[in-house]
Design a protein around this motif. Structure first.
Motif, short mmCIF file in Angstrom:
data_model
loop_
_atom_site.label_atom_id
_atom_site.label_comp_id
_atom_site.label_asym_id
_atom_site.label_seq_id
_atom_site.Cartn_x
_atom_site.Cartn_y
_atom_site.Cartn_z
N GLN A 48 40.01 30.80 47.40
CA GLN A 48 39.17 31.90 47.58
C GLN A 48 38.03 32.24 46.36
O GLN A 48 38.14 30.93 45.87
CB GLN A 48 40.36 33.20 46.20
CG GLN A 48 41.25 32.09 45.36
CD GLN A 48 42.04 32.70 44.28
OE1 GLN A 48 42.23 33.56 43.28
NE2 GLN A 48 43.06 32.73 45.18
N CYS A 52 35.98 36.57 41.49
CA CYS A 52 37.29 37.98 41.98
C CYS A 52 38.01 37.77 43.17
O CYS A 52 38.59 38.99 43.29
CB CYS A 52 36.01 38.66 43.02
SG CYS A 52 35.33 38.73 44.46
N LEU A 54 38.47 37.02 46.11
CA LEU A 54 38.04 37.54 48.06
C LEU A 54 38.61 36.32 48.43
O LEU A 54 37.52 35.08 48.22
CB LEU A 54 36.67 38.11 48.13
CG LEU A 54 36.16 38.12 48.97
CD1 LEU A 54 36.79 39.11 49.62
CD2 LEU A 54 34.81 38.23 49.69
N VAL A 76 39.81 36.58 38.70
CA VAL A 76 40.44 37.62 38.94
C VAL A 76 41.74 36.68 38.50
O VAL A 76 41.89 35.35 39.81
CB VAL A 76 40.56 38.63 39.55
CG1 VAL A 76 41.95 38.80 40.71
CG2 VAL A 76 39.51 39.58 40.01
N VAL A 78 45.55 36.71 40.72
CA VAL A 78 46.38 36.99 41.89
C VAL A 78 47.26 36.31 42.99
O VAL A 78 46.50 35.88 43.39
CB VAL A 78 44.98 38.00 42.07
CG1 VAL A 78 44.19 37.57 43.14
CG2 VAL A 78 46.33 39.23 43.35
N LEU A 210 43.22 45.30 43.86
CA LEU A 210 42.03 44.93 44.10
C LEU A 210 41.25 44.70 44.82
O LEU A 210 42.06 43.86 45.53
CB LEU A 210 41.63 43.43 43.09
CG LEU A 210 40.25 43.34 42.55
CD1 LEU A 210 40.00 44.16 41.32
CD2 LEU A 210 39.30 42.06 42.58
N THR A 211 40.22 46.37 45.24
CA THR A 211 40.22 46.64 46.51
C THR A 211 38.29 45.63 46.39
O THR A 211 37.51 44.68 46.77
CB THR A 211 40.07 47.71 47.22
OG1 THR A 211 41.42 48.20 47.44
CG2 THR A 211 39.99 47.83 49.03
N GLY A 213 36.48 45.89 43.34
CA GLY A 213 36.62 45.44 42.40
C GLY A 213 36.06 46.45 41.31
O GLY A 213 35.31 45.71 40.15
N ARG A 238 45.04 41.12 46.83
CA ARG A 238 43.64 41.43 46.68
C ARG A 238 43.72 41.84 48.15
O ARG A 238 43.89 41.09 49.24
CB ARG A 238 43.24 39.52 46.60
CG ARG A 238 41.67 39.60 46.48
CD ARG A 238 40.47 40.62 45.91
NE ARG A 238 39.32 40.69 45.22
CZ ARG A 238 39.11 41.21 46.38
NH1 ARG A 238 38.12 42.31 46.83
NH2 ARG A 238 37.11 40.55 45.70
#
Length: 251
Positions: A48, A52, A54, A76, A78, A210-211, A213, A238
């Motif tokens: 990721q 963030c 992702l 982040v 997650v 979280l989509t 952000g 996420r």
């Protein structure tokens, strides 16, 4: 109006009894109602973005979005991607008031964060739940982020400062908006409570998913502008970015 469910006398007596898994009804060996097999099958987030979270094709990278327009939050943390069965558990907790599912997810998130702290993630001074607008709070009856932050605070032994952040504008729903539109939609939507003590502090925002952000960025920018030293984000899941080409532009 006090819409939040009380922690006392809730439906969590099962935490003190012999556990059965909430997902398959098989015996659970740990102190939470989740068996080892179901825990293994959860959609654990792999490689990721360092900022963030992702999902990316390799570890140690920063996504193109964070490189081009760095968010106000630092990192982040997650555990899961937004996939089955976590997506279903979050939906049932959030929209059908199935609080045991939320409590279960918060407990596993707490275990995940304990591991991250041991691995070097800086420990915050307090948890701040993402606030809901009054109209949405009245309609739903509770703020899922506030409940998650309460449960998480108990497991992490961190204070949950529920009154620090306020949502002062009831903006349009975010689900159908792209990242740019979400940020524009949230402009001036939040405020600090009078006398909120944030200067020089390391704080962590708590939310369910979280989509793009955008919400986390808006709140972190508010806190940083008020003098917060660092803002992290803790959430349950996420989502991947809709455009796969964006995720591949990494460094």
């Amino acid at each position: 109006m006090h819409c939040q469910p009380h922690d006392k006398n809730q439906v969590y007596i099962w935490l003190k009894n012999k556990q059965t898994c909430l997902l398959c009804d098989e015996p659970a060996e740990a102190d939470i109602p989740l068996c080892t097999a179901c825990e293994t099958e959860l959609p654990w987030l792999g490689d990721q973005c360092r900022t963030c979270a992702l999902p990316l094709p390799a570890a140690g990278l920063t996504c193109g979005g964070c490189l081009k327009d760095p968010p106000a939050f630092e990192q982040v943390a997650v555990p899961w991607g937004y996939g089955f069965p976590v997506d279903s558990l979050i939906t049932r907790f959030k929209h059908n008031a199935k609080w045991p599912f939320g409590h279960l997810l918060a407990d596993v998130l707490g275990q995940f964060l304990h591991y991250r702290f041991d691995e070097g993630l800086p420990r915050p001074e307090a948890l701040l739940p993402v606030p809901l607008a009054d109209r949405r709070l009245r309609r739903r009856g509770f703020n899922q982020a506030q409940m998650l932050a309460r449960w998480l605070g108990k497991r992490l032994e961190l204070p949950c400062e529920e009154g620090t952040l306020r949502r002062i504008l009831d903006t349009d729903a975010q689900q159908e908006l792209n990242a740019k539109a979400r940020r524009r939609n949230l402009r001036n939507a939040f405020a600090l409570a009078p006398g909120a003590a944030v200067e020089g502090r390391h704080l962590a925002l708590v939310d369910d998913v979280l989509t793009t952000g955008a919400t986390a960025h808006a709140l972190a920018r508010l806190l940083r502008d008020a003098g917060a030293a660092r803002v992290d984000v803790y959430c349950l899941a996420r989502t991947p970015k809709p455009d796969p080409l964006q995720a591949l532009r990494v460094a």
